[in-house]
Design a protein around this motif. Structure first.
Motif, PDB file in Angstrom:
ATOM      1  N   LEU A   1       2.644  -9.588   8.342  1.00  0.00           N
ATOM      2  CA  LEU A   1       3.186  -8.235   8.510  1.00  0.00           C
ATOM      3  C   LEU A   1       4.703  -8.274   8.668  1.00  0.00           C
TER       4      LEU A   1
ATOM      5  N   ILE B   1      -4.314  -2.383  10.940  1.00  0.00           N
ATOM      6  CA  ILE B   1      -3.301  -3.095  10.158  1.00  0.00           C
ATOM      7  C   ILE B   1      -2.803  -4.314  10.933  1.00  0.00           C
TER       8      ILE B   1
ATOM      9  N   GLY C   1       1.957  -3.450  13.218  1.00  0.00           N
ATOM     10  CA  GLY C   1       1.294  -2.410  12.448  1.00  0.00           C
ATOM     11  C   GLY C   1       1.989  -1.069  12.568  1.00  0.00           C
TER      12      GLY C   1
ATOM     13  N   THR D   1       4.077   0.790   9.554  1.00  0.00           N
ATOM     14  CA  THR D   1       3.747   2.168   9.196  1.00  0.00           C
ATOM     15  C   THR D   1       4.994   3.051   9.182  1.00  0.00           C
TER      16      THR D   1
ATOM     17  N   LEU E   1      -2.996   0.912   2.440  1.00  0.00           N
ATOM     18  CA  LEU E   1      -2.544  -0.120   3.382  1.00  0.00           C
ATOM     19  C   LEU E   1      -3.640  -0.471   4.384  1.00  0.00           C
ATOM     20  N   ILE E   2      -4.348   0.540   4.886  1.00  0.00           N
ATOM     21  CA  ILE E   2      -5.437   0.294   5.836  1.00  0.00           C
ATOM     22  C   ILE E   2      -6.567  -0.487   5.164  1.00  0.00           C
TER      23      ILE E   2
ATOM     24  N   SER F   1      -5.585  -4.038   4.718  1.00  0.00           N
ATOM     25  CA  SER F   1      -5.590  -4.734   6.014  1.00  0.00           C
ATOM     26  C   SER F   1      -7.008  -5.098   6.443  1.00  0.00           C
TER      27      SER F   1
END
Length: 325
Positions: free
Chosen positions: A26, A263, A281, A285, A309-310, A313
């Protein structure tokens, strides 16, 4: 030689642990997005934009910190957006009726904690999944707020601005510092207290936790109260930023918070998670939405990107769990 070999093995183990963590990737993604966006639009790295991003992620950060506790323990609260709207409106109404700022803040905090505690209590009382209970209370809290205000908003006209208007070294918002303190507090609870051990124990195996002597029902209520405290503080910060509130003020925040925690690497079925992952996360975002705004991407496509994105993840977390077995 043995000491050197031992030290080398420890370093390699630490390196493998860092590389295998979702937070590591991340951070790389955050840096990559930042560099690309800054090249296309240099405003991304301006002090004003950085201030704006940090302020915006502060509220979501505190809410996500509380949601982390719930998700690790195997619970959900999808009424958080409604709680934010209800608590912030009651706080603004208190100020509008002449209450001192301190009293109004206690009102906002009390409403948030009370609503969250009620969610946990109802889930325990009816032995029902917290998802279903909070789906119902979402309508209740929103309806109460709309009934009290007649569907309008409540403005407090330049009150409570000292939180949102204060910056450390003219660059770091006080709101962001408060959010970091919240992260550290939850991290300490999860890693160094009996409370935290019970969060993970119940999230991993509720039946085993019960057989081990843990009062599952009472602890479940405490998890919701913890989330309510974080939400209440976030409400105070949000009112400081907006200077007004209505029933829809927190709309969508519950999904963003749950999304940020997922995430960050917390599996949807609970038992695992950490505050560094949640922080990354939330930051990712905020940066993605900010970058897309600066690049003038359609708001509709921004919503799609968050959903994608979710899903990505969840896929990464799923693959990591399979590899670790």
């Amino acid at each position: 030689m043995k000491d050197n070999s031992r030290a080398l093995l420890q370093k390699n183990a630490t390196l493998r642990k860092v590389i295998s963590s979702q937070s590591f990737y991340l951070i790389l993604i955050i840096l990559a997005i930042g560099i690309v966006t800054a090249v296309i639009n240099p405003k991304f790295v301006s002090i004003d934009n950085i201030k704006g991003v940090l302020s915006q992620v502060s509220t979501l950060g505190l809410i996500s910190a509380g949601v982390t506790v719930l998700i690790i323990s195997g619970n959900f609260d999808i009424s958080i957006g409604a709680i934010v709207g209800f608590a912030s409106t009651m706080m603004c109404l208190s100020i509008d009726q002449g209450a001192p700022d301190g009293v109004a803040m206690l009102v906002g905090l009390g409403v948030a904690v009370g609503c969250s505690a009620l969610n946990g209590a109802l889930s325990v009382l009816f032995k029902a999944p917290s998802f279903i209970i909070t789906l119902a209370t979402t309508s209740i809290y929103t309806g109460l707020c709309l009934t009290i205000t007649g569907g309008g908003n409540v403005t407090i006209f330049n009150r409570m601005e000292y939180f949102a208007g204060t910056y450390l070294f003219d660059a770091i918002p006080l709101l962001f510092v408060i959010s970091l303190v919240g992260y550290l507090a939850i991290h300490f609870l999860l890693k160094h207290t009996q409370f935290g051990r019970r969060v993970f124990a119940i999230g991993n195996n509720t039946q085993a936790a019960y057989l081990a002597g843990i009062k599952v029902n009472w602890n479940k209520i405490k998890f919701f109260i913890t989330s309510g405290i974080m939400t209440g503080i976030a409400v105070i910060m949000l009112v400081s930023r907006l200077g007004a509130a209505q029933a829809s003020t927190g709309a969508g925040m519950e999904l963003q918070a749950i999304g940020a925690v997922i995430i960050g690497g917390a599996p949807i079925n609970g038992g695992k998670g950490n505050m560094l992952g949640t922080f990354c996360g939330v930051l990712l975002t905020g940066i993605i939405f900010n970058a897309l705004n600066l690049l003038k991407v359609s708001p509709y496509l921004q919503q799609i990107s968050f959903g994608v994105l979710i899903i990505v993840s969840i896929a990464i977390s799923s693959m990591r769990l399979r590899v670790s077995k």
